[in-house]
Design a protein around this motif. Sequence first.
Motif, PDB file in Angstrom:
ATOM      1  N   ARG A   5      -2.313  21.228  -3.467  1.00  0.00           N
ATOM      2  CA  ARG A   5      -4.228  21.633  -3.522  1.00  0.00           C
ATOM      3  C   ARG A   5      -4.956  20.194  -4.818  1.00  0.00           C
ATOM      4  O   ARG A   5      -4.127  19.943  -5.649  1.00  0.00           O
ATOM      5  CB  ARG A   5      -4.183  23.180  -4.181  1.00  0.00           C
ATOM      6  CG  ARG A   5      -5.995  23.261  -3.591  1.00  0.00           C
ATOM      7  CD  ARG A   5      -6.023  24.609  -5.390  1.00  0.00           C
ATOM      8  NE  ARG A   5      -5.568  23.504  -6.894  1.00  0.00           N
ATOM      9  CZ  ARG A   5      -6.456  22.155  -6.758  1.00  0.00           C
ATOM     10  NH1 ARG A   5      -7.521  22.086  -7.235  1.00  0.00           N
ATOM     11  NH2 ARG A   5      -5.993  22.027  -8.667  1.00  0.00           N
ATOM     12  N   ARG A   6      -5.836  19.819  -3.579  1.00  0.00           N
ATOM     13  CA  ARG A   6      -6.869  18.710  -4.768  1.00  0.00           C
ATOM     14  C   ARG A   6      -8.009  19.303  -4.542  1.00  0.00           C
ATOM     15  O   ARG A   6      -8.427  19.740  -3.385  1.00  0.00           O
ATOM     16  CB  ARG A   6      -7.183  17.305  -3.450  1.00  0.00           C
ATOM     17  CG  ARG A   6      -5.326  16.805  -3.536  1.00  0.00           C
ATOM     18  CD  ARG A   6      -5.899  16.115  -5.198  1.00  0.00           C
ATOM     19  NE  ARG A   6      -4.977  16.385  -6.193  1.00  0.00           N
ATOM     20  CZ  ARG A   6      -3.869  17.297  -6.639  1.00  0.00           C
ATOM     21  NH1 ARG A   6      -3.032  16.396  -6.083  1.00  0.00           N
ATOM     22  NH2 ARG A   6      -3.703  17.804  -7.529  1.00  0.00           N
ATOM     23  N   ASP A   7      -9.132  18.548  -4.735  1.00  0.00           N
ATOM     24  CA  ASP A   7     -10.068  18.491  -4.538  1.00  0.00           C
ATOM     25  C   ASP A   7     -10.923  17.876  -4.039  1.00  0.00           C
ATOM     26  O   ASP A   7     -10.524  16.436  -4.599  1.00  0.00           O
ATOM     27  CB  ASP A   7     -11.301  19.089  -6.615  1.00  0.00           C
ATOM     28  CG  ASP A   7     -12.356  19.085  -6.408  1.00  0.00           C
ATOM     29  OD1 ASP A   7     -12.789  20.037  -6.586  1.00  0.00           O
ATOM     30  OD2 ASP A   7     -13.330  17.552  -6.451  1.00  0.00           O
ATOM     31  N   ARG A   9     -14.396  16.185  -1.865  1.00  0.00           N
ATOM     32  CA  ARG A   9     -15.009  15.444  -2.161  1.00  0.00           C
ATOM     33  C   ARG A   9     -15.728  14.965  -0.639  1.00  0.00           C
ATOM     34  O   ARG A   9     -16.501  14.548  -0.947  1.00  0.00           O
ATOM     35  CB  ARG A   9     -15.591  14.507  -2.795  1.00  0.00           C
ATOM     36  CG  ARG A   9     -15.125  15.546  -4.119  1.00  0.00           C
ATOM     37  CD  ARG A   9     -14.548  14.315  -5.694  1.00  0.00           C
ATOM     38  NE  ARG A   9     -14.047  15.441  -6.527  1.00  0.00           N
ATOM     39  CZ  ARG A   9     -13.600  15.062  -7.518  1.00  0.00           C
ATOM     40  NH1 ARG A   9     -13.264  14.003  -7.819  1.00  0.00           N
ATOM     41  NH2 ARG A   9     -13.126  15.916  -8.742  1.00  0.00           N
ATOM     42  N   VAL A  81     -18.969  13.050  -6.700  1.00  0.00           N
ATOM     43  CA  VAL A  81     -18.774  14.782  -7.772  1.00  0.00           C
ATOM     44  C   VAL A  81     -19.366  16.109  -6.649  1.00  0.00           C
ATOM     45  O   VAL A  81     -18.714  16.713  -6.846  1.00  0.00           O
ATOM     46  CB  VAL A  81     -19.364  14.683  -8.798  1.00  0.00           C
ATOM     47  CG1 VAL A  81     -18.881  13.885  -9.555  1.00  0.00           C
ATOM     48  CG2 VAL A  81     -21.286  14.643  -8.658  1.00  0.00           C
ATOM     49  N   TRP A 138     -15.301  21.983  -5.509  1.00  0.00           N
ATOM     50  CA  TRP A 138     -16.096  22.627  -6.622  1.00  0.00           C
ATOM     51  C   TRP A 138     -16.679  22.084  -7.090  1.00  0.00           C
ATOM     52  O   TRP A 138     -16.123  21.351  -7.253  1.00  0.00           O
ATOM     53  CB  TRP A 138     -15.044  23.442  -7.197  1.00  0.00           C
ATOM     54  CG  TRP A 138     -15.099  24.724  -8.043  1.00  0.00           C
ATOM     55  CD1 TRP A 138     -16.873  24.602  -8.989  1.00  0.00           C
ATOM     56  CD2 TRP A 138     -14.513  25.660  -9.094  1.00  0.00           C
ATOM     57  NE1 TRP A 138     -16.769  25.376  -9.485  1.00  0.00           N
ATOM     58  CE2 TRP A 138     -15.245  26.170  -9.754  1.00  0.00           C
ATOM     59  CE3 TRP A 138     -13.377  25.593  -8.959  1.00  0.00           C
ATOM     60  CZ2 TRP A 138     -15.611  27.537 -10.483  1.00  0.00           C
ATOM     61  CZ3 TRP A 138     -13.099  27.414  -9.335  1.00  0.00           C
ATOM     62  CH2 TRP A 138     -14.214  27.781 -10.393  1.00  0.00           C
ATOM     63  N   SER A 140     -19.883  22.173  -9.745  1.00  0.00           N
ATOM     64  CA  SER A 140     -20.602  22.667 -10.866  1.00  0.00           C
ATOM     65  C   SER A 140     -21.848  22.370 -11.450  1.00  0.00           C
ATOM     66  O   SER A 140     -22.254  22.156 -12.720  1.00  0.00           O
ATOM     67  CB  SER A 140     -19.438  23.206 -11.944  1.00  0.00           C
ATOM     68  OG  SER A 140     -18.667  22.151 -12.694  1.00  0.00           O
ATOM     69  N   PHE A 141     -22.511  21.579 -10.803  1.00  0.00           N
ATOM     70  CA  PHE A 141     -22.781  20.385 -11.007  1.00  0.00           C
ATOM     71  C   PHE A 141     -24.736  20.738 -10.470  1.00  0.00           C
ATOM     72  O   PHE A 141     -25.338  20.841  -9.779  1.00  0.00           O
ATOM     73  CB  PHE A 141     -23.552  19.375 -10.006  1.00  0.00           C
ATOM     74  CG  PHE A 141     -22.222  18.006 -11.114  1.00  0.00           C
ATOM     75  CD1 PHE A 141     -22.946  17.451 -12.424  1.00  0.00           C
ATOM     76  CD2 PHE A 141     -21.659  18.290 -10.898  1.00  0.00           C
ATOM     77  CE1 PHE A 141     -22.047  16.667 -13.219  1.00  0.00           C
ATOM     78  CE2 PHE A 141     -19.682  17.167 -11.382  1.00  0.00           C
ATOM     79  CZ  PHE A 141     -20.672  16.926 -12.856  1.00  0.00           C
ATOM     80  N   PRO A 175      -5.290  13.720  -8.410  1.00  0.00           N
ATOM     81  CA  PRO A 175      -6.883  14.636  -8.879  1.00  0.00           C
ATOM     82  C   PRO A 175      -7.977  12.874  -8.486  1.00  0.00           C
ATOM     83  O   PRO A 175      -7.442  12.097  -9.328  1.00  0.00           O
ATOM     84  CB  PRO A 175      -7.116  14.899 -10.004  1.00  0.00           C
ATOM     85  CG  PRO A 175      -5.128  15.069 -10.361  1.00  0.00           C
ATOM     86  CD  PRO A 175      -4.119  14.204  -9.763  1.00  0.00           C
TER      87      PRO A 175
HETATM   88  C1  LIG Z   1     -14.678  25.048 -12.848  1.00  0.00           C
HETATM   89  C2  LIG Z   1     -14.405  23.851 -12.147  1.00  0.00           C
HETATM   90  C3  LIG Z   1     -15.813  22.773 -12.069  1.00  0.00           C
HETATM   91  C4  LIG Z   1     -15.273  21.636 -11.330  1.00  0.00           C
HETATM   92  N1  LIG Z   1     -15.983  20.887 -10.590  1.00  0.00           N
HETATM   93  C5  LIG Z   1     -16.702  20.192 -10.412  1.00  0.00           C
HETATM   94  C6  LIG Z   1     -17.757  18.940  -9.491  1.00  0.00           C
HETATM   95  O1  LIG Z   1     -18.819  19.650 -10.070  1.00  0.00           O
HETATM   96  N2  LIG Z   1     -18.177  18.469  -8.872  1.00  0.00           N
HETATM   97  C7  LIG Z   1     -16.576  17.620  -9.274  1.00  0.00           C
HETATM   98  O2  LIG Z   1     -16.511  16.423  -7.870  1.00  0.00           O
HETATM   99  N3  LIG Z   1     -15.622  18.490  -8.913  1.00  0.00           N
HETATM  100  C8  LIG Z   1     -15.147  19.452  -9.454  1.00  0.00           C
HETATM  101  N4  LIG Z   1     -14.189  20.184 -10.367  1.00  0.00           N
HETATM  102  C9  LIG Z   1     -12.358  19.684  -9.879  1.00  0.00           C
HETATM  103  C10 LIG Z   1     -12.008  19.340 -10.937  1.00  0.00           C
HETATM  104  O3  LIG Z   1     -12.263  18.246 -10.842  1.00  0.00           O
HETATM  105  C11 LIG Z   1     -10.286  18.715 -10.357  1.00  0.00           C
HETATM  106  O4  LIG Z   1     -10.065  20.236  -9.903  1.00  0.00           O
HETATM  107  C12 LIG Z   1      -9.921  18.234 -12.061  1.00  0.00           C
HETATM  108  O5  LIG Z   1     -10.206  16.709 -11.492  1.00  0.00           O
HETATM  109  C13 LIG Z   1      -8.407  18.241 -11.110  1.00  0.00           C
HETATM  110  O6  LIG Z   1      -8.383  17.301  -9.854  1.00  0.00           O
HETATM  111  P1  LIG Z   1      -7.458  18.591  -8.436  1.00  0.00           P
HETATM  112  O7  LIG Z   1      -8.031  19.820  -7.994  1.00  0.00           O
HETATM  113  O8  LIG Z   1      -7.607  17.781  -7.064  1.00  0.00           O
HETATM  114  O9  LIG Z   1      -5.938  19.091  -9.050  1.00  0.00           O
HETATM  115  C14 LIG Z   1     -14.207  21.184 -10.973  1.00  0.00           C
HETATM  116  C15 LIG Z   1     -13.235  22.077 -10.900  1.00  0.00           C
HETATM  117  C16 LIG Z   1     -12.854  22.934 -11.731  1.00  0.00           C
HETATM  118  C17 LIG Z   1     -12.149  24.828 -11.927  1.00  0.00           C
END
Ligand SMILES: Cc1cc2nc3c(=O)[nH]c(=O)nc-3n(C[C@H](O)[C@H](O)[C@H](O)COP(=O)(O)O)c2cc1C
Length: 544
Positions: A5-7, A9, A81, A138, A140-141, A175
């Motif tokens: 799982r990855r964040d 964008r 982001v 995700w 959160s901005f 990440p």
């Molecule tokens: C509560 C929360 C808020 C986050 N807000 C943002 C965000 O606004 N922008 C963004 O690019 N990633 C956001 N992330 C993603 C994190 O940056 C990301 O989960 C972290 O760097 C680890 O990477 P991965 O999820 O790919 O393992 C958020 C994650 C969480 C849990």
Amino acid sequence: MIAERRDIRRFRPDSVPDDVLRRILEAAHRAPSVGLMQPWRLIVVAQEKTRIEVRRLAQRERLRQASRFDERARQFLDQKVEGVVEAPLGIVVCCDHGEPEVEVLGRGTIPETDVYSTACAIENLWLAARAEGLGVGWVSFYRPDDLRAVLGIPARVDPMAYLCVGWPDERPKRPGLEAAGWSSRLPLDDVVMRERWRDAPGSEDAPAAIDHAAAITARDRLDQLVKPSGSLGVLETLIERWAAITGRPPPSQLRAGALVCAADHGHVVHGTSLFDAEVSAQVTAAAARGDSAVGVLVRQGDHRLLVADLGLAGPTPAGVRDAKIARGSADMLAGPALAAGELRAGLAAGAALAGELAEGGDDCLVLGEIGIGNTTTSAALVCALTGAAPALTVGRGTGMDAAGLARKRAVVAAAIERHGGPLPAHAALQAVGGLELAALTGAVLEAARRRVPVVLDGYATAAAALAAVGLDPSAAEVLVASHRSAEPGHDTVLAELGLEPLLDLRLRLGEASGALLALPIVAAAGVLHREMATFDEAGVARAP
Ligand SMILES: Cc1cc2nc3c(=O)[nH]c(=O)nc-3n(C[C@H](O)[C@H](O)[C@H](O)COP(=O)(O)O)c2cc1C
């Protein structure tokens, strides 16, 4: 799946089929939640117009935050982001805190547990999306109020996350923030600790206090018995607890060793009791002769009785075990109620007496006390141990009128004022304890060491048990509360000990009488557990 799982964008513009969307929403909705509250609310945003509006919020907050990073601002601005407009869907996950006056099971002390529950839903959705090959990012901005205004979200509801959802245009192995050198995953050992917080003073390895396997076996049988599940109420907890302590449910014929400890109290000079100190000795003598309630109940149940003088002001009466440490405690308003050596001796004497009864092979230890003024001592001890206000812990004892009650409260308040609180158990016992309470504390500790169930009587025995738990937290596991007495502070102590009493008869007699009255119920619980038929044996269909 968790590792992959990855964040995300960067997204491709292809739409997300409805059935896929439904599956990931269902995954979110299967999350655990406090009190099964299901506080998450999910707003699916597909309209580009809305996504453009949200992106503007994100871009604005990104620039605002950049100014707070000083020299890292440039590196921060290089990070992507959000993918709010690129991703064809947004899912805004909200937490609905509900009406503040509606009590939610499990949320009593940590109001944020609804937020935690919603975070669980987000993780479920994220993993389910990854399993479908979808990407989630995700964001959160944004300021919650801005997003509320855009989407019409009510004030009591928190928009916790804007999730960008779509087919990913990237498959990062790490990440993004790690690849960019912003941060990296910590080694597992940096975040895992054993038993206690790192660097906190350690406690010795204690022997296991409870027999989990026996408790589970007892509970499994309870679940099979021909009755609605849980319908034996507190008796079910009792059966499990007894099995956890002794390895077996309560026996059908219960033989108890009753230990009644007697002492006098220095603070009676302030008018804290209706009776004079010599009454303690008279009642103790009557108990030892078998004339008072404890004697009658011991005879009726064929139990064993040991009445001991730990600190009566006068000579030890005939028939009473002489374990006298001092002629009563000192006045707690003038100094510590017990000298350090007296407390040590009291704890040791109680342990020895409990050990003697346990050697006799009784099924449990029943505790009781005699001591003019000891409801005041108990109240002071509870205040000192817990920090509770005297108004909660002081009651009428042997039948004080309103003026007497006010006097008792004033004495307890003055004692706490003098000695401070909350105090560790040892310091509390020394400051405001009594010799019989110290002995009862020692008795509880010894019974816990031997894994003998301790059936508590009223307020004083519960206060002593609370002190014992302060000295050895695992002692709590061997305690059984027989009844809730008329003393208002008793309830406070039982709650502190996490115990539900078996009886509520407004007793305020002491001398182990309430504990002895409860023993037939304990034995009956054992008989029910042993002799009731199971659903299968009785040929009764179980509830679905
Ligand atoms: C509560 C929360 C808020 C986050 N807000 C943002 C965000 O606004 N922008 C963004 O690019 N990633 C956001 N992330 C993603 C994190 O940056 C990301 O989960 C972290 O760097 C680890 O990477 P991965 O999820 O790919 O393992 C958020 C994650 C969480 C849990």
